[in-house]
Design a protein around this motif. Sequence first.
Motif, PDB file in Angstrom:
ATOM      1  N   HIS A   6       0.847  -1.205   0.000  1.00  0.00           N
ATOM      2  CA  HIS A   6       0.000   0.000   0.000  1.00  0.00           C
ATOM      3  C   HIS A   6       0.880   1.252   0.000  1.00  0.00           C
ATOM      4  N   HIS A   8       1.088   5.252  -2.075  1.00  0.00           N
ATOM      5  CA  HIS A   8       0.409   6.157  -3.017  1.00  0.00           C
ATOM      6  C   HIS A   8       1.409   6.925  -3.876  1.00  0.00           C
ATOM      7  N   GLU A  92      -8.663   2.557  -2.548  1.00  0.00           N
ATOM      8  CA  GLU A  92      -9.074   2.157  -1.238  1.00  0.00           C
ATOM      9  C   GLU A  92     -10.438   2.718  -0.933  1.00  0.00           C
ATOM     10  N   HIS A 151      -6.355  -1.990   5.770  1.00  0.00           N
ATOM     11  CA  HIS A 151      -5.005  -1.440   5.709  1.00  0.00           C
ATOM     12  C   HIS A 151      -4.727  -0.531   6.899  1.00  0.00           C
ATOM     13  N   ASP A 201       1.927   2.984   3.352  1.00  0.00           N
ATOM     14  CA  ASP A 201       0.961   4.069   3.179  1.00  0.00           C
ATOM     15  C   ASP A 201       1.672   5.366   2.763  1.00  0.00           C
TER      16      ASP A 201
HETATM   17 NI    NI Z   1      -3.764   4.749   1.822  1.00  0.00          NI
END
Ligand code: NI
Length: 252
Positions: A6, A8, A92, A151, A201
């Motif tokens: 995960h 971005h 997500e 997550h 993340d």
């Molecule tokens: Ni995220």
Amino acid sequence: MLFDTHAHYDDEKFDQDRQELLSSMPSRGVGLIVDPASDIASAMKARDISREFDFVYFAAGVHPHEAAGAGETYLDDIRALARDPKCVAVGEIGLDYHYDFSPRDVQRRVFAEQLELSLELSKPVIIHEREAVQDNLNILAAHPGVRGVVHCFSGSWETARILLDMGLYLGFTGVVTFKNARKCVEVVKNMPLERMVIETDSPYMAPVPHRGERNSSLFVRLVAEKIAEIRGMDYEDVEALTMENGRRLYGL
Ligand code: NI
């Protein structure tokens, strides 16, 4: 090799050095990355990044922050994106009652619609939940058969057990390295190893000793090291295990 499940990379915080940074990943121990979308535009950007790097995959979905702006065609847009061979999940998606950037009833509707879509598409989901524990559990319970991951899990062991009973995976970020991560550490200590995945993340949630910095997949190693410490395992075993779990979760 590590699997950052995960991160971005479609975020503008990577605009200056995205190519250089991602190009360096395989030689620095990161073998797979999933970039989950926050809305349709971000999903298209994540798809384009996944086309440039064979070890990057993406998810298409609308984040609860963006639920109010989802528009009328968003489910069709996700359907179209999901046909891309690099699209591994719907995400997500979920609920965020901490920020409440979208009205809660809209968040619940858009979450439920995307859970249904994941069943139609036979894809796992990537769930974001913040300060919405009970509504998340209720909506998930109303959608049996949904597969996927919660997550950045930082909830209680009681909540973790319910999610694990539903067959879901739990994703752990740099939060496990924080001083106040008591609940998170308890979950890592007690949960079945085969349902654990690791993530950054990025660009958020940088682990200790990088708190406050821009995060990247290079720091996912610190999450794996902390889990090895908590479980009393060899680091190499955690690396291999979380790679295997991530591959199973996303069908890679
Ligand atoms: Ni995220």
